[in-house]
Design a protein around this motif. Structure first.
Motif, PDB file in Angstrom:
ATOM      1  N   LYS A   1       0.800  -1.218   0.000  1.00 53.39           N
ATOM      2  CA  LYS A   1       0.000   0.000   0.000  1.00 53.39           C
ATOM      3  C   LYS A   1       0.840   1.278   0.000  1.00 53.39           C
ATOM      4  O   LYS A   1       0.299   2.365  -0.082  1.00 53.39           O
ATOM      5  CB  LYS A   1      -0.941  -0.009   1.205  1.00 53.39           C
ATOM      6  CG  LYS A   1      -1.948  -1.136   1.120  1.00 53.39           C
ATOM      7  CD  LYS A   1      -2.910  -1.109   2.269  1.00 53.39           C
ATOM      8  CE  LYS A   1      -3.910  -2.249   2.112  1.00 53.39           C
ATOM      9  NZ  LYS A   1      -4.950  -2.203   3.108  1.00 53.39           N
ATOM     10  N   VAL A   2       2.152   1.156   0.106  1.00 53.69           N
ATOM     11  CA  VAL A   2       3.031   2.318   0.081  1.00 53.69           C
ATOM     12  C   VAL A   2       3.537   2.482  -1.345  1.00 53.69           C
ATOM     13  O   VAL A   2       4.078   1.545  -1.925  1.00 53.69           O
ATOM     14  CB  VAL A   2       4.205   2.151   1.067  1.00 53.69           C
ATOM     15  CG1 VAL A   2       5.120   3.366   1.034  1.00 53.69           C
ATOM     16  CG2 VAL A   2       3.678   1.903   2.478  1.00 53.69           C
ATOM     17  N   LYS A   3       3.354   3.683  -1.902  1.00 48.57           N
ATOM     18  CA  LYS A   3       3.645   3.900  -3.323  1.00 48.57           C
ATOM     19  C   LYS A   3       4.720   4.964  -3.509  1.00 48.57           C
ATOM     20  O   LYS A   3       4.786   5.933  -2.760  1.00 48.57           O
ATOM     21  CB  LYS A   3       2.374   4.304  -4.037  1.00 48.57           C
ATOM     22  CG  LYS A   3       1.325   3.214  -3.991  1.00 48.57           C
ATOM     23  CD  LYS A   3       0.026   3.681  -4.626  1.00 48.57           C
ATOM     24  CE  LYS A   3      -0.988   2.567  -4.704  1.00 48.57           C
ATOM     25  NZ  LYS A   3      -1.565   2.175  -3.463  1.00 48.57           N
ATOM     26  N   LEU A   4       5.545   4.767  -4.543  1.00 48.59           N
ATOM     27  CA  LEU A   4       6.580   5.721  -4.908  1.00 48.59           C
ATOM     28  C   LEU A   4       6.060   6.577  -6.057  1.00 48.59           C
ATOM     29  O   LEU A   4       5.603   6.040  -7.069  1.00 48.59           O
ATOM     30  CB  LEU A   4       7.863   4.985  -5.318  1.00 48.59           C
ATOM     31  CG  LEU A   4       9.040   5.833  -5.770  1.00 48.59           C
ATOM     32  CD1 LEU A   4       9.489   6.800  -4.679  1.00 48.59           C
ATOM     33  CD2 LEU A   4      10.199   4.940  -6.186  1.00 48.59           C
ATOM     34  N   PHE A   5       6.114   7.891  -5.882  1.00 46.77           N
ATOM     35  CA  PHE A   5       5.654   8.826  -6.899  1.00 46.77           C
ATOM     36  C   PHE A   5       6.826   9.643  -7.409  1.00 46.77           C
ATOM     37  O   PHE A   5       7.724  10.015  -6.654  1.00 46.77           O
ATOM     38  CB  PHE A   5       4.619   9.799  -6.319  1.00 46.77           C
ATOM     39  CG  PHE A   5       3.278   9.188  -6.053  1.00 46.77           C
ATOM     40  CD1 PHE A   5       2.228   9.375  -6.933  1.00 46.77           C
ATOM     41  CD2 PHE A   5       3.054   8.440  -4.909  1.00 46.77           C
ATOM     42  CE1 PHE A   5       0.980   8.826  -6.680  1.00 46.77           C
ATOM     43  CE2 PHE A   5       1.817   7.887  -4.643  1.00 46.77           C
ATOM     44  CZ  PHE A   5       0.776   8.081  -5.536  1.00 46.77           C
ATOM     45  N   ILE A   6       6.787   9.966  -8.697  1.00 48.75           N
ATOM     46  CA  ILE A   6       7.759  10.835  -9.337  1.00 48.75           C
ATOM     47  C   ILE A   6       6.979  12.067  -9.795  1.00 48.75           C
ATOM     48  O   ILE A   6       5.940  11.945 -10.443  1.00 48.75           O
ATOM     49  CB  ILE A   6       8.404  10.154 -10.573  1.00 48.75           C
ATOM     50  CG1 ILE A   6       8.938   8.751 -10.222  1.00 48.75           C
ATOM     51  CG2 ILE A   6       9.470  11.042 -11.181  1.00 48.75           C
ATOM     52  CD1 ILE A   6      10.000   8.711  -9.155  1.00 48.75           C
ATOM     53  N   LYS A   7       7.476  13.250  -9.459  1.00 49.86           N
ATOM     54  CA  LYS A   7       6.773  14.470  -9.837  1.00 49.86           C
ATOM     55  C   LYS A   7       7.259  14.957 -11.194  1.00 49.86           C
ATOM     56  O   LYS A   7       8.452  14.929 -11.476  1.00 49.86           O
ATOM     57  CB  LYS A   7       6.998  15.566  -8.802  1.00 49.86           C
ATOM     58  CG  LYS A   7       6.330  15.319  -7.477  1.00 49.86           C
ATOM     59  CD  LYS A   7       6.526  16.522  -6.582  1.00 49.86           C
ATOM     60  CE  LYS A   7       5.862  16.349  -5.243  1.00 49.86           C
ATOM     61  NZ  LYS A   7       6.087  17.532  -4.381  1.00 49.86           N
ATOM     62  N   ASP A   8       6.305  15.398 -12.015  1.00 48.46           N
ATOM     63  CA  ASP A   8       6.670  16.123 -13.220  1.00 48.46           C
ATOM     64  C   ASP A   8       6.267  17.575 -12.967  1.00 48.46           C
ATOM     65  O   ASP A   8       5.991  17.965 -11.839  1.00 48.46           O
ATOM     66  CB  ASP A   8       6.033  15.520 -14.474  1.00 48.46           C
ATOM     67  CG  ASP A   8       4.515  15.642 -14.512  1.00 48.46           C
ATOM     68  OD1 ASP A   8       3.934  16.260 -13.593  1.00 48.46           O
ATOM     69  OD2 ASP A   8       3.908  15.132 -15.452  1.00 48.46           O
ATOM     70  N   ALA A   9       6.195  18.391 -13.998  1.00 47.04           N
ATOM     71  CA  ALA A   9       5.890  19.811 -13.806  1.00 47.04           C
ATOM     72  C   ALA A   9       4.520  20.039 -13.170  1.00 47.04           C
ATOM     73  O   ALA A   9       4.318  21.014 -12.463  1.00 47.04           O
ATOM     74  CB  ALA A   9       5.973  20.529 -15.144  1.00 47.04           C
ATOM     75  N   ALA A  10       3.578  19.133 -13.401  1.00 42.22           N
ATOM     76  CA  ALA A  10       2.206  19.368 -12.955  1.00 42.22           C
ATOM     77  C   ALA A  10       1.815  18.607 -11.690  1.00 42.22           C
ATOM     78  O   ALA A  10       1.167  19.154 -10.816  1.00 42.22           O
ATOM     79  CB  ALA A  10       1.238  19.017 -14.088  1.00 42.22           C
ATOM     80  N   THR A  11       2.191  17.342 -11.592  1.00 39.63           N
ATOM     81  CA  THR A  11       1.654  16.506 -10.523  1.00 39.63           C
ATOM     82  C   THR A  11       2.569  15.321 -10.223  1.00 39.63           C
ATOM     83  O   THR A  11       3.528  15.071 -10.952  1.00 39.63           O
ATOM     84  CB  THR A  11       0.249  15.992 -10.929  1.00 39.63           C
ATOM     85  OG1 THR A  11      -0.293  15.244  -9.855  1.00 39.63           O
ATOM     86  CG2 THR A  11       0.301  15.124 -12.163  1.00 39.63           C
ATOM     87  N   GLY A  12       2.241  14.573  -9.176  1.00 40.28           N
ATOM     88  CA  GLY A  12       2.959  13.338  -8.884  1.00 40.28           C
ATOM     89  C   GLY A  12       2.385  12.194  -9.699  1.00 40.28           C
ATOM     90  O   GLY A  12       1.175  12.075  -9.842  1.00 40.28           O
ATOM     91  N   LYS A  13       3.248  11.379 -10.262  1.00 44.27           N
ATOM     92  CA  LYS A  13       2.824  10.218 -11.047  1.00 44.27           C
ATOM     93  C   LYS A  13       3.330   8.970 -10.342  1.00 44.27           C
ATOM     94  O   LYS A  13       4.517   8.871 -10.038  1.00 44.27           O
ATOM     95  CB  LYS A  13       3.381  10.290 -12.461  1.00 44.27           C
ATOM     96  CG  LYS A  13       2.891  11.503 -13.239  1.00 44.27           C
ATOM     97  CD  LYS A  13       3.402  11.479 -14.655  1.00 44.27           C
ATOM     98  CE  LYS A  13       2.925  12.651 -15.455  1.00 44.27           C
ATOM     99  NZ  LYS A  13       1.512  12.849 -15.510  1.00 44.27           N
ATOM    100  N   ILE A  14       2.428   8.026 -10.111  1.00 40.23           N
ATOM    101  CA  ILE A  14       2.823   6.786  -9.454  1.00 40.23           C
ATOM    102  C   ILE A  14       3.741   5.999 -10.383  1.00 40.23           C
ATOM    103  O   ILE A  14       3.522   5.945 -11.593  1.00 40.23           O
ATOM    104  CB  ILE A  14       1.604   5.948  -9.037  1.00 40.23           C
ATOM    105  CG1 ILE A  14       2.035   4.776  -8.174  1.00 40.23           C
ATOM    106  CG2 ILE A  14       0.812   5.488 -10.242  1.00 40.23           C
ATOM    107  CD1 ILE A  14       0.885   4.080  -7.477  1.00 40.23           C
ATOM    108  N   LEU A  15       4.788   5.429  -9.827  1.00 37.29           N
ATOM    109  CA  LEU A  15       5.720   4.620 -10.604  1.00 37.29           C
ATOM    110  C   LEU A  15       5.113   3.230 -10.754  1.00 37.29           C
ATOM    111  O   LEU A  15       5.144   2.419  -9.832  1.00 37.29           O
ATOM    112  CB  LEU A  15       7.079   4.578  -9.897  1.00 37.29           C
ATOM    113  CG  LEU A  15       8.250   3.986 -10.655  1.00 37.29           C
ATOM    114  CD1 LEU A  15       8.417   4.619 -12.034  1.00 37.29           C
ATOM    115  CD2 LEU A  15       9.520   4.141  -9.860  1.00 37.29           C
ATOM    116  N   ALA A  16       4.510   2.991 -11.909  1.00 35.85           N
ATOM    117  CA  ALA A  16       3.806   1.734 -12.172  1.00 35.85           C
ATOM    118  C   ALA A  16       4.780   0.565 -12.141  1.00 35.85           C
ATOM    119  O   ALA A  16       5.948   0.709 -12.501  1.00 35.85           O
ATOM    120  CB  ALA A  16       3.106   1.800 -13.522  1.00 35.85           C
ATOM    121  N   GLY A  17       4.309  -0.562 -11.695  1.00 33.40           N
ATOM    122  CA  GLY A  17       5.142  -1.754 -11.663  1.00 33.40           C
ATOM    123  C   GLY A  17       6.082  -1.817 -10.470  1.00 33.40           C
ATOM    124  O   GLY A  17       6.777  -2.814 -10.295  1.00 33.40           O
TER     125      GLY A  17
END
Length: 140
Positions: free
Chosen positions: A8-24
């Motif tokens: 349930k703990v997710k790693l997100f990478i931010k781009d210019a607009a928002t955080g994107k979940i690192l799929a896989g």
């Protein structure tokens, strides 16, 4: 005391607009450490060394299954190829986040003949790691 599944703990990478979940993403380790500074002096009692905390550092190691259409992976790949840092955060189900800016120090892609294509990632923190509680964001 509630226990939390790592699923349930997710790693997100931010781009210019928002955080994107690192799929896989399968695994992630948040490493935190501090240097110690020897503060022992002649008036130290009992011949025990004394120390104080020095500079701190953090890093994240992660791995996962490669998904060719993953937007967060594309942000990482672009940042790596352009020698740019990335903003990242680990998010818990409660809304707690650990976030900061990081340098990509390892970005491997494993392509075995008879198994799943996977990636591994090592991020070295650049500056402070901040802890944000869910209520901190709600009040902001």
């Amino acid at each position: 005391m509630a226990k939390i599944s790592g699923m349930k703990v997710k790693l997100f990478i931010k781009d210019a607009a928002t955080g994107k979940i690192l799929a896989g993403q399968r695994n992630a380790t948040l490493n935190r450490s501090a240097e110690t500074i020897d503060s022992t002096s002649k008036d130290t009692e009992g011949f025990w060394k004394e120390s104080i905390a020095g500079f701190k550092e953090w890093s994240i190691d992660s791995d996962g299954a490669f998904i060719e259409t993953d937007e967060a992976y594309a942000v990482l790949e672009s940042a790596y190829l352009n020698s740019e840092n990335v903003d990242v955060y680990l998010e818990f189900p409660s809304g707690r986040k650990y976030e900061g800016n990081a340098t990509i120090t390892d970005f491997s892609l494993e392509v075995p003949y008879d198994d799943l294509v996977t990636w591994s990632l090592a991020l070295q923190g650049s500056g402070a790691l901040t802890k944000v509680e869910a209520e901190d964001e709600a009040g902001a």
